[in-house]
Design a protein around this motif. Structure first.
Motif, PDB file in Angstrom:
ATOM      1  N   ILE A 137      18.764  13.449   0.455  1.00 48.77           N
ATOM      2  CA  ILE A 137      18.284  12.313  -0.327  1.00 48.77           C
ATOM      3  C   ILE A 137      16.762  12.453  -0.454  1.00 48.77           C
ATOM      4  CG2 ILE A 137      18.008   9.807  -0.358  1.00 48.77           C
ATOM      5  CD1 ILE A 137      20.654   9.724   1.312  1.00 48.77           C
ATOM      6  N   PRO A 138      16.234  12.460  -1.672  1.00 48.37           N
ATOM      7  CA  PRO A 138      14.788  12.616  -1.839  1.00 48.37           C
ATOM      8  C   PRO A 138      14.020  11.493  -1.141  1.00 48.37           C
ATOM      9  CG  PRO A 138      15.924  12.848  -3.944  1.00 48.37           C
ATOM     10  CD  PRO A 138      16.933  12.368  -2.957  1.00 48.37           C
ATOM     11  N   ARG A 139      12.939  11.903  -0.471  1.00 51.34           N
ATOM     12  CA  ARG A 139      12.061  10.958   0.218  1.00 51.34           C
ATOM     13  C   ARG A 139      10.624  11.344  -0.103  1.00 51.34           C
ATOM     14  NH1 ARG A 139      15.083  13.604   2.783  1.00 51.34           N
ATOM     15  NH2 ARG A 139      13.760  14.650   4.272  1.00 51.34           N
ATOM     16  N   LEU A 140       9.883  10.389  -0.614  1.00 53.97           N
ATOM     17  CA  LEU A 140       8.475  10.602  -0.937  1.00 53.97           C
ATOM     18  C   LEU A 140       7.669   9.551  -0.193  1.00 53.97           C
ATOM     19  CD1 LEU A 140       6.279  11.971  -2.725  1.00 53.97           C
ATOM     20  CD2 LEU A 140       6.738  10.195  -4.409  1.00 53.97           C
ATOM     21  N   VAL A 141       6.550   9.964   0.359  1.00 55.87           N
ATOM     22  CA  VAL A 141       5.697   9.022   1.083  1.00 55.87           C
ATOM     23  C   VAL A 141       4.240   9.357   0.778  1.00 55.87           C
ATOM     24  CG1 VAL A 141       5.645  10.407   3.198  1.00 55.87           C
ATOM     25  CG2 VAL A 141       5.256   7.954   3.335  1.00 55.87           C
ATOM     26  N   THR A 142       3.415   8.326   0.745  1.00 56.50           N
ATOM     27  CA  THR A 142       1.996   8.516   0.485  1.00 56.50           C
ATOM     28  C   THR A 142       1.189   7.524   1.311  1.00 56.50           C
ATOM     29  OG1 THR A 142       0.346   8.745  -1.268  1.00 56.50           O
ATOM     30  CG2 THR A 142       1.895   6.911  -1.472  1.00 56.50           C
ATOM     31  N   VAL A 143      -0.090   7.813   1.441  1.00 52.16           N
ATOM     32  CA  VAL A 143      -1.035   6.875   2.060  1.00 52.16           C
ATOM     33  C   VAL A 143      -2.172   6.666   1.071  1.00 52.16           C
ATOM     34  CG1 VAL A 143      -0.467   7.530   4.432  1.00 52.16           C
ATOM     35  CG2 VAL A 143      -2.326   8.703   3.253  1.00 52.16           C
ATOM     36  N   TYR A 144      -2.756   5.468   1.109  1.00 54.14           N
ATOM     37  CA  TYR A 144      -3.845   5.197   0.173  1.00 54.14           C
ATOM     38  C   TYR A 144      -4.722   4.065   0.721  1.00 54.14           C
ATOM     39  CZ  TYR A 144      -0.780   1.376  -1.267  1.00 54.14           C
ATOM     40  OH  TYR A 144       0.018   0.270  -1.274  1.00 54.14           O
ATOM     41  N   PRO A 145      -6.007   4.090   0.346  1.00 52.49           N
ATOM     42  CA  PRO A 145      -6.933   3.044   0.802  1.00 52.49           C
ATOM     43  C   PRO A 145      -7.114   1.963  -0.263  1.00 52.49           C
ATOM     44  CG  PRO A 145      -8.191   4.826  -0.128  1.00 52.49           C
ATOM     45  CD  PRO A 145      -6.723   5.217  -0.246  1.00 52.49           C
ATOM     46  N   ASP A 146      -7.762   0.866   0.162  1.00 51.27           N
ATOM     47  CA  ASP A 146      -8.217  -0.103  -0.827  1.00 51.27           C
ATOM     48  C   ASP A 146      -9.458   0.477  -1.500  1.00 51.27           C
ATOM     49  OD1 ASP A 146     -10.255  -0.392   1.046  1.00 51.27           O
ATOM     50  OD2 ASP A 146      -9.834  -2.487   1.482  1.00 51.27           O
ATOM     51  N   ARG A 147     -10.008  -0.226  -2.450  1.00 51.46           N
ATOM     52  CA  ARG A 147     -11.153   0.322  -3.200  1.00 51.46           C
ATOM     53  C   ARG A 147     -12.363   0.601  -2.317  1.00 51.46           C
ATOM     54  NH1 ARG A 147     -11.004  -2.712  -9.043  1.00 51.46           N
ATOM     55  NH2 ARG A 147      -9.133  -1.606  -9.720  1.00 51.46           N
ATOM     56  N   ALA A 148     -12.546  -0.205  -1.282  1.00 51.22           N
ATOM     57  CA  ALA A 148     -13.685  -0.019  -0.375  1.00 51.22           C
ATOM     58  C   ALA A 148     -13.417   1.057   0.679  1.00 51.22           C
ATOM     59  CB  ALA A 148     -14.015  -1.342   0.311  1.00 51.22           C
ATOM     60  N   GLY A 149     -12.161   1.487   0.790  1.00 48.95           N
ATOM     61  CA  GLY A 149     -11.815   2.491   1.781  1.00 48.95           C
ATOM     62  C   GLY A 149     -11.742   1.925   3.190  1.00 48.95           C
ATOM     63  N   VAL A 150     -11.613   0.608   3.300  1.00 48.27           N
ATOM     64  CA  VAL A 150     -11.593  -0.048   4.607  1.00 48.27           C
ATOM     65  C   VAL A 150     -10.161  -0.210   5.124  1.00 48.27           C
ATOM     66  CG1 VAL A 150     -12.194  -2.159   5.849  1.00 48.27           C
ATOM     67  CG2 VAL A 150     -13.749  -1.246   4.110  1.00 48.27           C
ATOM     68  N   ARG A 151      -9.282  -0.693   4.283  1.00 45.09           N
ATOM     69  CA  ARG A 151      -7.884  -0.918   4.665  1.00 45.09           C
ATOM     70  C   ARG A 151      -7.022   0.177   4.056  1.00 45.09           C
ATOM     71  NH1 ARG A 151      -6.382  -6.964   3.357  1.00 45.09           N
ATOM     72  NH2 ARG A 151      -4.554  -6.398   4.589  1.00 45.09           N
ATOM     73  N   TRP A 152      -6.020   0.617   4.809  1.00 48.06           N
ATOM     74  CA  TRP A 152      -5.140   1.700   4.379  1.00 48.06           C
ATOM     75  C   TRP A 152      -3.692   1.246   4.420  1.00 48.06           C
ATOM     76  CZ3 TRP A 152      -6.413   6.791   2.979  1.00 48.06           C
ATOM     77  CH2 TRP A 152      -7.788   7.066   3.008  1.00 48.06           C
ATOM     78  N   TRP A 153      -2.883   1.814   3.534  1.00 46.58           N
ATOM     79  CA  TRP A 153      -1.459   1.507   3.453  1.00 46.58           C
ATOM     80  C   TRP A 153      -0.659   2.790   3.306  1.00 46.58           C
ATOM     81  CZ3 TRP A 153      -5.109  -1.595   1.239  1.00 46.58           C
ATOM     82  CH2 TRP A 153      -5.076  -2.943   1.583  1.00 46.58           C
ATOM     83  N   THR A 154       0.613   2.679   3.628  1.00 51.70           N
ATOM     84  CA  THR A 154       1.562   3.750   3.343  1.00 51.70           C
ATOM     85  C   THR A 154       2.691   3.156   2.511  1.00 51.70           C
ATOM     86  OG1 THR A 154       2.938   5.524   4.259  1.00 51.70           O
ATOM     87  CG2 THR A 154       2.865   3.445   5.520  1.00 51.70           C
ATOM     88  N   LYS A 155       3.216   3.953   1.621  1.00 53.30           N
ATOM     89  CA  LYS A 155       4.296   3.520   0.734  1.00 53.30           C
ATOM     90  C   LYS A 155       5.306   4.654   0.650  1.00 53.30           C
ATOM     91  CE  LYS A 155       5.220   1.480  -3.786  1.00 53.30           C
ATOM     92  NZ  LYS A 155       5.838   0.241  -3.336  1.00 53.30           N
ATOM     93  N   ALA A 156       6.583   4.286   0.542  1.00 50.10           N
ATOM     94  CA  ALA A 156       7.644   5.292   0.474  1.00 50.10           C
ATOM     95  C   ALA A 156       8.604   4.990  -0.666  1.00 50.10           C
ATOM     96  CB  ALA A 156       8.404   5.322   1.794  1.00 50.10           C
TER      97      ALA A 156
END
Length: 93
Positions: free
Chosen positions: A13-32
């Protein structure tokens, strides 16, 4: 199953994951995204250091998904197991 010429990867089953910051680069998230769903899962806030380790390939994709998307990975594992069982039943016919 080793003697059978079956490409088990084709049942994955395909699985894709990424990480990304807010515009200021202070807060980070992951999404799948699982199974090529367009919308994807709800983003999870993570620590900057975690994002850096992931981007540097210091954390395996599935280990990352297990940590931040455990419910979805449980569904993934169940689906793979069911597919494997169905395949084995077909072979034994």
């Amino acid at each position: 199953m080793a003697e059978l010429d079956i490409d088990i990867q084709s049942f994955d089953i395909p699985r894709l994951v990424t990480v990304y910051p807010d515009r200021a680069g202070v807060r980070w998230w992951t999404k799948a995204w699982f199974n090529n769903r367009e919308e994807g899962e709800t983003s999870v806030e993570i620590e900057r250091e975690q994002a850096i380790r992931f981007m540097q390939d210091n954390i395996e994709k599935d280990a990352w998904l297990e940590e931040f998307f455990p419910r979805q990975m449980e569904v993934y594992h169940n689906a793979i197991e069911q597919t494997k069982e169905q395949l084995l039943k077909q072979i034994n016919i």
